[in-house]
Scaffold this motif. Structure first.
Motif, short mmCIF file in Angstrom:
data_model
loop_
_atom_site.label_atom_id
_atom_site.label_comp_id
_atom_site.label_asym_id
_atom_site.label_seq_id
_atom_site.Cartn_x
_atom_site.Cartn_y
_atom_site.Cartn_z
N ASP A 1 0.72 -1.30 0.16
CA ASP A 1 -0.10 0.11 0.01
C ASP A 1 0.69 1.12 -0.11
O ASP A 1 0.62 2.18 -0.84
CB ASP A 1 -0.93 -0.10 1.04
CG ASP A 1 -2.09 0.94 1.16
OD1 ASP A 1 -2.36 1.09 -0.15
OD2 ASP A 1 -2.76 1.05 1.99
N LEU A 2 1.70 1.09 0.82
CA LEU A 2 2.80 2.49 1.08
C LEU A 2 3.48 2.69 -0.26
O LEU A 2 3.78 3.70 -0.86
CB LEU A 2 3.72 2.33 2.23
CG LEU A 2 3.03 2.74 3.52
CD1 LEU A 2 4.17 2.46 4.66
CD2 LEU A 2 3.18 4.14 3.50
N THR A 3 3.95 1.25 -0.76
CA THR A 3 4.79 1.76 -2.15
C THR A 3 3.96 2.38 -3.15
O THR A 3 4.19 3.09 -4.07
CB THR A 3 5.32 0.31 -2.73
OG1 THR A 3 6.17 -0.42 -1.40
CG2 THR A 3 6.25 0.19 -3.81
N LYS A 4 2.52 1.85 -3.48
CA LYS A 4 1.60 2.38 -4.12
C LYS A 4 1.42 3.84 -3.96
O LYS A 4 1.54 4.54 -4.96
CB LYS A 4 0.18 1.72 -3.98
CG LYS A 4 -0.73 1.95 -4.88
CD LYS A 4 -2.07 1.14 -4.44
CE LYS A 4 -3.16 1.82 -5.04
NZ LYS A 4 -4.43 1.23 -4.60
N GLN A 5 1.25 4.15 -2.68
CA GLN A 5 1.30 5.73 -2.47
C GLN A 5 2.38 6.28 -2.93
O GLN A 5 2.58 7.58 -3.29
CB GLN A 5 1.08 5.86 -1.15
CG GLN A 5 -0.22 5.33 -0.59
CD GLN A 5 -0.60 5.39 1.00
OE1 GLN A 5 0.10 6.27 1.73
NE2 GLN A 5 -1.27 4.75 1.27
N ALA A 6 3.68 5.90 -2.66
CA ALA A 6 4.92 6.41 -3.09
C ALA A 6 5.06 6.63 -4.58
O ALA A 6 5.87 7.46 -4.98
CB ALA A 6 6.14 5.57 -2.65
N MET A 7 4.44 5.73 -5.46
CA MET A 7 4.36 5.73 -6.81
C MET A 7 3.58 6.82 -7.36
O MET A 7 3.60 7.10 -8.47
CB MET A 7 4.03 4.30 -7.26
CG MET A 7 5.44 3.12 -7.04
SD MET A 7 5.03 1.76 -7.69
CE MET A 7 5.51 1.79 -9.33
N ASP A 8 2.62 6.82 -6.32
CA ASP A 8 1.49 7.72 -6.95
C ASP A 8 2.15 9.41 -6.47
O ASP A 8 3.27 9.45 -6.27
CB ASP A 8 0.12 7.60 -5.91
CG ASP A 8 -1.06 8.07 -6.95
OD1 ASP A 8 -0.91 8.97 -7.79
OD2 ASP A 8 -2.10 7.87 -6.19
N THR A 9 1.05 10.23 -6.16
CA THR A 9 1.76 11.75 -6.01
C THR A 9 1.20 11.93 -4.54
O THR A 9 0.91 13.03 -4.25
CB THR A 9 1.30 12.65 -6.86
OG1 THR A 9 -0.22 12.62 -7.05
CG2 THR A 9 1.94 12.94 -8.04
N THR A 10 1.05 10.70 -3.43
CA THR A 10 0.50 10.91 -2.32
C THR A 10 1.62 11.79 -1.37
O THR A 10 2.63 11.40 -1.54
CB THR A 10 0.40 9.54 -1.50
OG1 THR A 10 -0.44 8.86 -2.48
CG2 THR A 10 -0.43 9.74 -0.34
N THR A 11 1.00 12.53 -0.76
CA THR A 11 2.15 13.31 0.26
C THR A 11 2.56 12.53 1.26
O THR A 11 1.57 11.45 1.89
CB THR A 11 1.41 14.62 0.69
OG1 THR A 11 0.30 14.48 1.42
CG2 THR A 11 1.17 15.81 -0.52
N PHE A 12 3.62 12.80 1.91
CA PHE A 12 4.04 12.29 3.20
C PHE A 12 3.00 12.32 4.43
O PHE A 12 2.79 11.15 4.98
CB PHE A 12 5.52 12.66 3.45
CG PHE A 12 6.25 11.88 4.49
CD1 PHE A 12 7.13 11.08 4.02
CD2 PHE A 12 6.18 12.10 5.97
CE1 PHE A 12 7.95 10.20 4.90
CE2 PHE A 12 6.81 11.38 6.64
CZ PHE A 12 7.75 10.37 6.38
N SER A 13 2.56 13.33 4.50
CA SER A 13 1.68 13.45 5.87
C SER A 13 0.34 12.58 5.67
O SER A 13 -0.33 12.07 6.65
CB SER A 13 1.13 14.81 5.79
OG SER A 13 0.62 15.38 4.61
N SER A 14 -0.09 12.32 4.78
CA SER A 14 -1.29 11.49 4.33
C SER A 14 -1.16 9.90 4.68
O SER A 14 -1.87 8.99 4.33
CB SER A 14 -2.12 11.79 2.79
OG SER A 14 -1.19 11.48 1.92
N SER A 15 0.28 9.62 4.71
CA SER A 15 0.61 7.97 4.89
C SER A 15 0.91 7.94 6.33
O SER A 15 1.53 6.83 6.66
CB SER A 15 1.66 7.78 3.87
OG SER A 15 1.45 7.85 2.48
N TYR A 16 0.51 8.77 7.11
CA TYR A 16 1.07 8.47 8.59
C TYR A 16 0.48 7.33 9.14
O TYR A 16 1.37 6.44 9.91
CB TYR A 16 0.53 9.74 9.43
CG TYR A 16 1.70 11.13 9.35
CD1 TYR A 16 3.11 10.58 9.22
CD2 TYR A 16 1.43 12.14 9.46
CE1 TYR A 16 3.96 11.65 9.31
CE2 TYR A 16 2.30 13.41 9.55
CZ TYR A 16 3.68 13.07 9.49
OH TYR A 16 4.57 13.90 9.37
#
Lengths: 219, 210
Positions: free
Chosen positions: A177-192
């Motif tokens: 899930d986190l890798t998917k977010q890192a490959m997307d344009t998700t900001t750091f704060s939304s993955s806390y």
């Protein structure tokens, strides 16, 4: 210091026997090659490549990380270790060795994977690095504990991935899930939340490991 | 004089449904040589592993004291020396490397003189830098004695100490046992009459089957 001495002994032993390194390198090369051949000229989605990245890591870990305890059991040196160090020292030393092995293995996989798969592009590198570091720590702790459990079993090869799968599943799902977010344009704060899950997983696993290892090691 | 004390009270061990021994009481308070005897399968090695804290008893307890204080199981390995056919050293290292690694893991220091003396005493000084995988079974047995003695333990456990040894090796072992027993406790588990002959008292495990 005793744990570090045990780590140095394991490292020296590994460099001479190539007990884990050879199988790990072969497994990484074969797994990535199989994925490359099976994809062929098809274009896979970015997120699928991110998921496959952790699949390669999971199976590579299953091929090499059990060696920390299995090699001692197969050579009959488990008793010797029991005679020279406390269970805490043994687990810390083996964990340190597996941590170094996991980081080395996964850095090689990440570099190979980035070079060979065009779809694997990380847009938020800091988020990926946090996930990668916490994930590697979790994999090392869980696989070291499971290796100590299965070392005395007769069917070690089968038992290791079977026992590891349910324990590593929540970690792997969070990492994917986190890798998917890192490959997307998700900001750091939304993955806390996901990062907190990884952190909690590591803390729980290290606490459980040190609590249980005494019993596993003695009987 | 040794200020080490070992007390095993009502120790029983069961593997699956098989009773190995039941309610064994054993204690060593003063320095000397103590024997454990019994036919094959009577549980000599199992009993040694229990009193060294390597495995747990099914029932009963084992307590070690040093200077009147109970030794915690976490620290017990620093007080014991152990030689047995099932103690295996690392084949990929030389004899000296084995001893150095073990000492560092134990967190102890020893002088080069002591190391050289032990290698000389057990007759493998000339081969100390050879890989252990090139050693004969008798040489490996001699190296195990160095492994057991290098940290100056307070209590020594020898399971079949003269196995694989030639006559000169056996003499060295008996000499070592007698020297160590002047200040420390030495426990020998064996079937050999010559091994048991040097013991001041012998525990017969066969008596604890029922």
């Amino acid at each position: 210091m005793s744990s570090y001495a045990l780590f140095k002994k394991d490292l020296a032993s590994e460099l001479r026997t190539r007990y884990a390194i050879n199988s790990l390198v072969m497994f990484i090369v074969v797994t990535i090659s199989v994925i490359l051949f099976s994809i062929g000229n098809e274009k896979i989605s970015d997120f699928l490549s991110g998921g496959l990245f952790w699949v390669v890591i999971f199976f590579s870990a299953m091929s090499g990380l059990s060696r920390a305890f299995v090699s001692e059991e197969e050579r009959g040196t488990t008793l010797t270790l029991q005679l020279i160090a406390s269970p805490t020292t043994i687990f810390s030393g083996k964990l340190l060795f597996n941590l170094i092995l996991v980081f080395a293995m996964n850095i090689v996989i990440a570099l190979l994977y980035s070079a060979l798969f065009e779809a694997f592009v990380i847009k938020n590198l800091s988020l990926f690095l946090y996930a990668f570091i916490l994930g590697n720590i979790g994999i090392a702790i869980a696989s070291t504990l499971i290796a100590s459990i299965i070392a005395k079993a007769s069917s070690k090869g089968t038992l290791y991935p079977v026992l590891s799968f349910p324990i590593l599943l929540p970690l792997m799902l969070t990492l994917i899930d986190l890798t998917k977010q890192a490959m997307d344009t998700t900001t750091f704060s939304s993955s806390y939340v996901e990062l907190a899950i990884l952190g909690c997983y590591d803390v729980v696993m290290i606490a459980v490991s040190f609590m249980l290892f005494d019993f596993i090691w003695k009987d | 004089m040794s200020s080490f004390e070992l007390q095993a009270e009502n120790v029983s061990k069961v593997f699956g449904r098989r009773l190995i021994f039941k309610d064994v009481n054993f204690s060593c308070k003063n320095n000397g040589i103590y024997g454990i005897s019994g036919p094959n399968g009577s549980g000599k090695s199992t009993f040694l592993k229990i009193i060294t804290g390597i495995i747990s008893p099914t029932k009963g307890k084992v307590i070690h004291y040093f200077d009147g204080k109970i030794i915690e199981s976490e620290d017990l390995h620093n007080y014991i020396g152990f030689v047995a056919p099932y103690v295996i050293l690392y084949d990929e290292f030389t004899a000296v490397e084995n001893i150095h690694f073990f000492s560092k893991i134990r967190g102890i220091n020893f002088t080069q003189e002591k190391l050289d003396f032990l290698f000389q005493h057990f007759g493998i000084f000339d081969r100390k830098n050879d890989l252990v995988k090139g050693y004969s079974s008798g040489m490996k047995q001699r190296l195990k004695f160095i492994f057991a003695l290098i940290h100056s333990p307070k209590i020594l456990f020898f399971d079949e100490p003269t196995s694989n040894l030639d006559n000169s090796g056996k003499e060295k072992v008996y000499q070592t046992v007698k020297e160590e027993s002047q200040n420390n406790i030495v426990i020998i588990a064996s079937n050999e009459d010559s091994d048991l002959a040097i013991c001041s008292s012998v525990l017969e495990l066969q008596d604890y089957k029922i």
